[in-house]
Design an enzyme around this catalytic site. Structure first.
Site, PDB file in Angstrom:
ATOM      1  N   HIS A  80      82.934  63.352  59.957  1.00  0.00           N
ATOM      2  CA  HIS A  80      81.619  62.731  60.161  1.00  0.00           C
ATOM      3  C   HIS A  80      80.905  63.388  61.321  1.00  0.00           C
ATOM      4  CE1 HIS A  80      84.583  60.463  62.494  1.00  0.00           C
ATOM      5  NE2 HIS A  80      83.640  60.238  63.392  1.00  0.00           N
TER       6      HIS A  80
ATOM      7  N   HIS B  39      77.902  62.588  64.097  1.00  0.00           N
ATOM      8  CA  HIS B  39      77.049  61.572  64.723  1.00  0.00           C
ATOM      9  C   HIS B  39      75.681  62.222  64.997  1.00  0.00           C
ATOM     10  CE1 HIS B  39      80.513  58.970  66.269  1.00  0.00           C
ATOM     11  NE2 HIS B  39      81.147  60.103  66.003  1.00  0.00           N
TER      12      HIS B  39
END
Ligand code: 5GP
Ligand code: ZN
Length: 140
Positions: A100, A102
């Site tokens: 992932h 951010h």
């Protein structure tokens, strides 16, 4: 899909999220404990644990979405800039082992606190309503 992976559970609809964007390759949603308003996570739909586990093609596709989504967030919120944070390994602060990125919107003069705000569901819901967009609305 990994049974023990909370981000796979979000992809599967088993865990709810405040969605910002979705296409065939990625899902983007608000971080439940944001460092700043509009803090968004971009994840591939395919479960890979981190950058080194991802093939280059998938990584390139995800990064192109990160760019598109970051531009949309900055324009929508009128942010002055943004940080991209991407942790690999426990020692680096990774707590969810599904790749992932951010996206953390920034404002002039506001220092970044790495102590997340306790997720305020009403605030997250209003932010998701502002930020949600469909494919075609952004330019790669
Ligand atoms: P990491 O530290 O692994 O780079 O970041 C994981 C992030 O995922 C954290 O910022 C954390 O707040 C967020 N997170 C963990 N569980 C959930 C969840 O169930 N929903 C959402 N929206 N974010 C989550
Ligand atoms: Zn996963």
């Amino acid at each position: 899909m990994r049974n023990d992976c909370v981000f796979c559970a979000i992809l599967d609809g088993e865990v709810p999220c405040f969605k910002v964007y979705e296409d065939d390759t990625v899902l983007a949603y608000l971080d439940i404990n944001p460092f700043a308003d509009g803090h968004t996570l971009v994840i591939p739909k395919k479960h890979v644990t981190g950058i080194l586990a991802s093939d280059d093609e998938l990584l390139a596709q995800v990064v192109s979405r990160v760019k598109k989504i970051a531009r949309h967030i900055v324009e929508t919120l009128g942010a002055d800039g943004f940080n991209i944070l991407q942790n690999n390994g426990e020692a680096a602060g990774q707590s969810v082992f599904h790749l992932h990125f951010h996206i953390i919107p920034r404002r002039k003069g506001e220092p970044l606190s790495f102590t997340p705000a306790k997720g305020d569901l009403g605030r997250l819901e209003r932010m998701a309503a502002r930020l949600h967009f469909e494919d075609g609305a952004g330019v790669l």
